[in-house]
Design a protein around this motif. Sequence first.
Motif, PDB file in Angstrom:
ATOM      1  N   CYS A   1      30.902  51.759  38.893  1.00 31.69           N
ATOM      2  CA  CYS A   1      29.605  51.198  39.305  1.00 31.69           C
ATOM      3  C   CYS A   1      28.724  50.924  38.095  1.00 31.69           C
ATOM      4  CB  CYS A   1      28.890  52.158  40.260  1.00 31.69           C
ATOM      5  SG  CYS A   1      29.724  52.367  41.852  1.00 31.69           S
ATOM      6  N   ILE A   2      28.719  51.849  37.123  1.00 30.68           N
ATOM      7  CA  ILE A   2      27.901  51.670  35.920  1.00 30.68           C
ATOM      8  C   ILE A   2      28.478  50.563  35.043  1.00 30.68           C
ATOM      9  CG2 ILE A   2      27.104  52.809  33.801  1.00 30.68           C
ATOM     10  CD1 ILE A   2      27.235  55.470  35.399  1.00 30.68           C
ATOM     11  N   TYR A   3      29.792  50.562  34.890  1.00 32.91           N
ATOM     12  CA  TYR A   3      30.445  49.555  34.033  1.00 32.91           C
ATOM     13  C   TYR A   3      30.229  48.143  34.573  1.00 32.91           C
ATOM     14  CZ  TYR A   3      34.047  47.165  31.314  1.00 32.91           C
ATOM     15  OH  TYR A   3      34.722  46.298  30.474  1.00 32.91           O
ATOM     16  N   ASN A   4      30.172  47.996  35.891  1.00 32.58           N
ATOM     17  CA  ASN A   4      29.958  46.668  36.478  1.00 32.58           C
ATOM     18  C   ASN A   4      28.611  46.080  36.084  1.00 32.58           C
ATOM     19  OD1 ASN A   4      32.412  46.259  37.740  1.00 32.58           O
ATOM     20  ND2 ASN A   4      31.769  47.176  39.667  1.00 32.58           N
TER      21      ASN A   4
ATOM     22  N   LEU B   1      40.660  50.976  33.369  1.00 31.76           N
ATOM     23  CA  LEU B   1      40.101  49.643  33.611  1.00 31.76           C
ATOM     24  C   LEU B   1      40.924  48.533  32.966  1.00 31.76           C
ATOM     25  CD1 LEU B   1      38.333  48.295  31.010  1.00 31.76           C
ATOM     26  CD2 LEU B   1      36.871  50.242  31.524  1.00 31.76           C
ATOM     27  N   THR B   2      41.709  48.863  31.937  1.00 28.77           N
ATOM     28  CA  THR B   2      42.534  47.828  31.295  1.00 28.77           C
ATOM     29  C   THR B   2      43.770  47.475  32.120  1.00 28.77           C
ATOM     30  OG1 THR B   2      43.896  49.425  30.043  1.00 28.77           O
ATOM     31  CG2 THR B   2      41.820  48.692  29.025  1.00 28.77           C
TER      32      THR B   2
ATOM     33  N   SER C   1      40.709  39.708  38.643  1.00 29.06           N
ATOM     34  CA  SER C   1      39.562  39.445  37.785  1.00 29.06           C
ATOM     35  C   SER C   1      38.553  40.575  37.863  1.00 29.06           C
ATOM     36  CB  SER C   1      38.892  38.128  38.205  1.00 29.06           C
ATOM     37  OG  SER C   1      37.620  37.987  37.594  1.00 29.06           O
ATOM     38  N   PHE C   2      37.873  40.866  36.740  1.00 28.65           N
ATOM     39  CA  PHE C   2      36.798  41.850  36.737  1.00 28.65           C
ATOM     40  C   PHE C   2      35.575  41.335  37.491  1.00 28.65           C
ATOM     41  CE2 PHE C   2      38.951  43.675  32.896  1.00 28.65           C
ATOM     42  CZ  PHE C   2      39.168  44.926  33.445  1.00 28.65           C
ATOM     43  N   GLY C   3      35.581  40.072  37.858  1.00 27.58           N
ATOM     44  CA  GLY C   3      34.500  39.539  38.674  1.00 27.58           C
ATOM     45  C   GLY C   3      34.606  39.962  40.126  1.00 27.58           C
ATOM     46  N   ALA C   4      35.763  40.493  40.512  1.00 27.46           N
ATOM     47  CA  ALA C   4      35.966  40.989  41.887  1.00 27.46           C
ATOM     48  C   ALA C   4      35.443  42.416  41.960  1.00 27.46           C
ATOM     49  CB  ALA C   4      37.447  40.934  42.260  1.00 27.46           C
TER      50      ALA C   4
ATOM     51  N   GLU D   1      35.037  48.464  46.334  1.00 27.41           N
ATOM     52  CA  GLU D   1      35.824  49.137  45.286  1.00 27.41           C
ATOM     53  C   GLU D   1      36.425  48.139  44.308  1.00 27.41           C
ATOM     54  OE1 GLU D   1      35.842  50.029  48.578  1.00 27.41           O
ATOM     55  OE2 GLU D   1      34.510  51.637  47.967  1.00 27.41           O
ATOM     56  N   GLY D   2      36.466  46.859  44.688  1.00 29.72           N
ATOM     57  CA  GLY D   2      36.828  45.769  43.791  1.00 29.72           C
ATOM     58  C   GLY D   2      38.057  45.997  42.935  1.00 29.72           C
ATOM     59  N   TRP D   3      37.947  45.567  41.678  1.00 28.65           N
ATOM     60  CA  TRP D   3      39.086  45.636  40.761  1.00 28.65           C
ATOM     61  C   TRP D   3      39.538  47.073  40.486  1.00 28.65           C
ATOM     62  CZ3 TRP D   3      38.028  48.557  36.541  1.00 28.65           C
ATOM     63  CH2 TRP D   3      36.700  48.656  36.121  1.00 28.65           C
TER      64      TRP D   3
END
Length: 433
Positions: A265-268, A320-321, A328-331, A335-337
């Motif tokens: 959440c913070i990284y986004n 995360l890598t 995509s990191f845009g998703a 919970e997304g990517w």
Amino acid sequence: MTGNYVEFTEEMKKEYTVLVPNMLPMHFKMIMRVLKNYGYNMELLETEGKHIAEKGLRYVHNDTCYPAILVIGQFLDAIESGKYDPHKVALILFQTGGGCRASNYVSLLRKALAKAGYGYVPVIAFSFGNIEKHSGWNITVSLYLKLFCALLYADLLMNLQNQCKVYEKNPGDTDLVCEKWLAKLTSGNKAMPLSGGKKAKELYKTILDDFAAIEKVQKPKLKVGIVGEIFVKYSPLGNNNLADFLVKNGAEPVIPGFIDFLLYCIYNVVLDKKLYGFKSFIYTAYGMVYNVILKRQKELIEAINEHGVFDAPTPFDETLTLAKGIISFGAKMGEGWLLTSEMVELYHSGAKNIVCTQPFGCLPNHICGKGMMKPLKEKYPDINIVAIDYDAGATAVNQENRIRLMLSNARLALEEDITKTAPAKKDTETVQV
């Protein structure tokens, strides 16, 4: 502020019981005990049964997110149980916000309370974004630090519990050790070191030694990862006690820690600066918080690795890598990517069998979880993923049968691996010359 807003006041803090829905049992028990040290009377709701969903469906549309139906049903069931004075209780919901149906939980809960005749019951929306103000709910910076530490240690206890429970020689020993440390770590405001360092390292070792001392039966067990929408991923109420079901069927549950979701959440937010070129101090501040939390997570991981008995989780900056080239990191709705990354991380850590839990109709999870099964299978042919939908109309028997089938296939694969890696038997016959 949402409709039917009732403020939780300073006077209420002294007299009211704050009811908490059971999303993360280990984590919420830890959080509640920390808050009790600061004068809040908290109680975790651990009720289960089909009547919870039925109660929720009386006041929430059946197209609503299944976790909302359960949480609202559990709250109303508690209020109407006779155990509490409805005029002396408050309810709390933990909110992350974002483009998800979960962002409407507070509004849905207040609407349901009003419909049921309890519109006077205060609802506290606990969010790092401070989406509402309550004079009786004051979370200081030092308390936020305590709550973060509670989450970190709860991750450790959950991790160790899952690595011990299926192997314990005497059933119940692991839970006793967990309860012992839940009590110790929340026994006072100085029980958990805030700054990490030497004191934290020594405490980690003591906890690890305690779990290592549990008598265990060492024999190969299937490792089964659990991922998905955050509520049904962690909540026994939401996933029909999935972790216990796996243990009873001879499998070791592997559940990514909650700190990963917090870092996600913070990284986004930090990621938005890179993706869209935003310029504001807020992104720098989030980056600093991200680095502090990541450092503490890595200290914990280092302590587990140095101890050498238990498997440590993967640091978030490595997790995360793992989604690169797949999603995509845009998703990043829901919970997304992270959901995809966690499945790859579980695969690399030895949990090739994965249960992907999702509320029926949860679009982010159907895309980032179920929708990623094909590309993951193409990249990792031996990965074994089963997607399970959880809904008020779904039966536990059907869900469990599908998981049993997955476990059956996984055991066959495990036996084949053991056979391949087993040393060839030597010919012990005596040769006559």
